[in-house]
Design a protein around this motif. Structure first.
Motif, short mmCIF file in Angstrom:
data_model
loop_
_atom_site.label_atom_id
_atom_site.label_comp_id
_atom_site.label_asym_id
_atom_site.label_seq_id
_atom_site.Cartn_x
_atom_site.Cartn_y
_atom_site.Cartn_z
N ARG A 205 0.87 -1.17 0.00
CA ARG A 205 0.00 0.00 0.00
C ARG A 205 0.91 1.22 0.00
O ARG A 205 1.70 1.42 0.92
CB ARG A 205 -0.88 -0.01 1.26
N LYS B 65 -7.85 2.47 0.47
CA LYS B 65 -8.51 2.40 1.78
C LYS B 65 -9.40 1.17 1.88
O LYS B 65 -9.68 0.69 2.96
CB LYS B 65 -9.35 3.66 2.03
N ALA C 272 -14.75 -17.40 4.63
CA ALA C 272 -15.47 -16.41 5.44
C ALA C 272 -14.64 -15.14 5.56
O ALA C 272 -15.15 -14.02 5.46
CB ALA C 272 -15.78 -16.98 6.82
N LEU D 87 -14.55 -10.88 3.44
CA LEU D 87 -14.37 -9.57 4.08
C LEU D 87 -13.01 -8.97 3.71
O LEU D 87 -12.56 -8.01 4.33
CB LEU D 87 -14.50 -9.72 5.60
N VAL E 280 -9.97 -10.08 4.14
CA VAL E 280 -9.00 -10.11 5.23
C VAL E 280 -7.73 -10.84 4.82
O VAL E 280 -6.67 -10.24 4.72
CB VAL E 280 -9.60 -10.75 6.50
N VAL F 186 -4.81 -17.52 11.72
CA VAL F 186 -5.55 -16.96 10.58
C VAL F 186 -4.74 -15.79 10.06
O VAL F 186 -4.27 -14.96 10.84
CB VAL F 186 -6.95 -16.51 11.04
N ALA G 132 -3.91 -12.27 8.34
CA ALA G 132 -4.42 -10.94 7.98
C ALA G 132 -3.29 -10.23 7.24
O ALA G 132 -2.75 -10.78 6.28
CB ALA G 132 -4.91 -10.19 9.21
N ALA G 133 -2.89 -9.04 7.70
CA ALA G 133 -1.89 -8.25 6.96
C ALA G 133 -0.48 -8.81 7.06
O ALA G 133 0.40 -8.39 6.31
CB ALA G 133 -1.92 -6.80 7.45
N GLU G 134 -0.24 -9.75 7.99
CA GLU G 134 1.15 -10.19 8.22
C GLU G 134 1.67 -11.09 7.11
O GLU G 134 2.88 -11.26 6.96
CB GLU G 134 1.28 -10.88 9.58
N ALA H 165 -17.59 -6.99 11.90
CA ALA H 165 -18.00 -7.92 10.83
C ALA H 165 -17.03 -9.09 10.74
O ALA H 165 -17.43 -10.25 10.58
CB ALA H 165 -18.09 -7.18 9.50
N ILE H 166 -15.73 -8.80 10.88
CA ILE H 166 -14.71 -9.87 10.82
C ILE H 166 -14.86 -10.81 12.01
O ILE H 166 -14.86 -12.04 11.86
CB ILE H 166 -13.30 -9.25 10.79
N ALA I 183 -17.87 -13.10 11.65
CA ALA I 183 -17.68 -14.15 10.64
C ALA I 183 -16.78 -15.25 11.18
O ALA I 183 -17.05 -16.44 10.99
CB ALA I 183 -17.09 -13.55 9.36
N LEU I 184 -15.72 -14.84 11.88
CA LEU I 184 -14.80 -15.82 12.45
C LEU I 184 -15.42 -16.55 13.61
O LEU I 184 -15.23 -17.75 13.79
CB LEU I 184 -13.56 -15.11 12.97
N LEU J 118 -17.44 -19.56 13.09
CA LEU J 118 -16.66 -20.77 12.83
C LEU J 118 -15.81 -21.15 14.05
O LEU J 118 -14.92 -21.99 13.95
CB LEU J 118 -15.76 -20.55 11.61
N GLY K 238 -9.59 0.65 7.30
CA GLY K 238 -10.19 -0.27 6.33
C GLY K 238 -9.43 -1.56 6.12
O GLY K 238 -9.97 -2.51 5.55
N LEU K 239 -8.19 -1.63 6.58
CA LEU K 239 -7.37 -2.83 6.37
C LEU K 239 -7.32 -3.68 7.65
O LEU K 239 -7.01 -3.16 8.72
CB LEU K 239 -5.96 -2.42 5.95
N ALA K 240 -7.61 -4.97 7.52
CA ALA K 240 -7.51 -5.89 8.66
C ALA K 240 -6.04 -6.17 8.94
O ALA K 240 -5.36 -6.79 8.14
CB ALA K 240 -8.25 -7.19 8.37
N ALA L 84 -4.81 -7.70 11.84
CA ALA L 84 -4.58 -8.96 12.56
C ALA L 84 -5.91 -9.54 12.98
O ALA L 84 -6.85 -8.82 13.30
CB ALA L 84 -3.69 -8.72 13.78
N VAL L 85 -5.96 -10.87 12.98
CA VAL L 85 -7.15 -11.60 13.37
C VAL L 85 -6.72 -12.66 14.37
O VAL L 85 -5.73 -13.35 14.16
CB VAL L 85 -7.80 -12.24 12.13
#
Lengths: 277, 277
Positions: free
Chosen positions: A78, A102, A162, A166, A168, A182, A184-186, B158-159, B162-163, B166, B177-179, B181-182
């Protein structure tokens, strides 16, 4: 066949695509995205290094090299819009680019592909340009998943779908019904690296491998821009995380150097499998 | 009011519940789960230390102390069944317990609560036993989220939903707007710790905080056993991850020591807010 225009981000995928396309007898012209593309491999091809903020110059360079079909692949960071080199068209499109960024990395990729299409270029997927890299149904090496592994593969696909809806991540690790990690950005490699930090009762060990990595295309993603990718490094990282294997969606993921991935998976005792989930 | 039976796992929640219940004038008897409950706090209460594989002894101890209402809270590690101390009832129920454990930590918690209910005990939620710990709508300290923060809070909810459907995790971090970490098996603190390892362009810095942490009840979870929890340590960890703040679902999350959390959030310049998503 016309010259293929490869707009290259970071990672191992762009050089693998360039090699595969050239081996199929087609010429390649590379636009290396400044700040994203790494490594010396671009030196082996006719290329220019341009900023993602210079879409006007990118389009002109592609057209000057006789490109009609274009492929954008690899990791695109980004951008820091405040520090980005801009041409006139970039300035004009900047508000839209910032809005796209964004919404997530995928939206930014789709935005860049969209600019090329607006200029009359045809955007190809990696599968179209380099079909030899696409994961097929079945085991890549000698090892195959057990029924228990199949259950974990199905659970991990459900999680990735799922999350992907979104925007992710693309990957998850499941071990005997429990989601260990799970993405994400990593990114996948960093996700795999933390498996070992979990309590030993939850995960595999060097003596007893457990758990599967699943990578899948996000439902929001376009196969033109961002199929999940597995290479030799992924196999090594999954091994270091004491996993049993790796599963990909057949036809919807890429394997960089299938022969090398099969050999490494066999050497380390992991399965790598394409499935129809 | 009868004695409250507190079956205590690990973490800061069980001692906070015990203190809140006792301060409300009700006596507490603690069953500390061997291998999960840590710290010396149980010494302040009448208690027994028992294995989760001894449900017969747990039920007898609770009844011997006049318990009619029971509360199970805190982190319960997935047990190593091969090493677990078992009583007769534990042996009888072991196949069901192993099946439950395979379905995830929540299923195991529900299984233990179910055994208590089968024996005629009434299972309370933390909200019922210690209502003062429940997060209310609105800001906990002086800081409040901006409209941009509100958008990230909605995306993170929302994330997590959804998680959670499950049975994966309870928390996520979203930044513009960017995830980022989950959460899966690593827990919220470990998830926050890796934010700093991400590229600086994606996340906040000490000079410019960005991103929000959301924790929410999994849709599959029973508020009786596992509401998300925020304490002073969570505020400090969110600060170390350069986040702007923390959001929880009002009525569906717990704040350990609200006054201390508000003071720490104000000192560090973060918002902590209960919202109705």
């Amino acid at each position: 066949m016309s010259v293929l225009g490869l707009i290259a981000g970071g990672g191992d995928l762009p050089p693998a695509v360039a090699r595969s396309v050239r081996e199929s007898g087609r010429a390649v012209f590379v636009v290396a995205l400044a700040g994203s593309t790494g490594g010396d491999w671009v030196q082996d091809y006719p290329h220019e290094i341009l900023s993602p903020g210079e879409p006007g110059r990118i389009i002109r360079a592609l057209k000057a090299h006789g490109v009609h079909e274009v492929l954008l692949c690899g990791r695109v960071d980004r951008p820091k819009f405040s520090e980005m080199k801009l041409d006139a068209k970039g300035m004009l499109l900047l508000p839209k680019a910032i809005a796209a960024a964004k919404k997530g990395d995928d939206a930014l990729l789709r935005f860049i592909v969209g600019i090329c299409e607006d200029e009359g270029l045809v955007a190809l997927s990696v599968a179209e340009a380099a079909p030899g890299l696409v994961c097929r149904d079945g085991a890549v090496g000698a090892m195959t998943p057990s029924p228990d592994h199949r259950a974990d593969i199905a659970a991990a696909f459900a999680i990735v779908r799922a999350l992907g809806a979104l925007d992710v991540g693309q990957a998850a690790v499941v071990c005997e019904g429990l989601a260990l990690a799970v993405e994400a950005a990593e990114g996948t490699d960093a996700m795999l690296a933390r498996i070992e930090t979990l309590r030993e009762s939850l995960r595999g060990t060097a003596a007893r491998r457990r758990g599967v990595l699943v990578k899948a295309l996000k439902p929001t993603q376009d196969a033109k821009t961002d199929m999940p990718v597995v290479g030799v490094a992924t196999v090594r990282n999954a091994h270091a995380a004491h996993l049993s294997g790796i599963a990909l969606e057949a036809g919807q993921a890429l394997i960089l150097d299938r022969a090398a991935v099969a050999a490494e998976a066999d050497r380390l005792g992991l399965f790598v499998v394409g499935v129809i989930p």
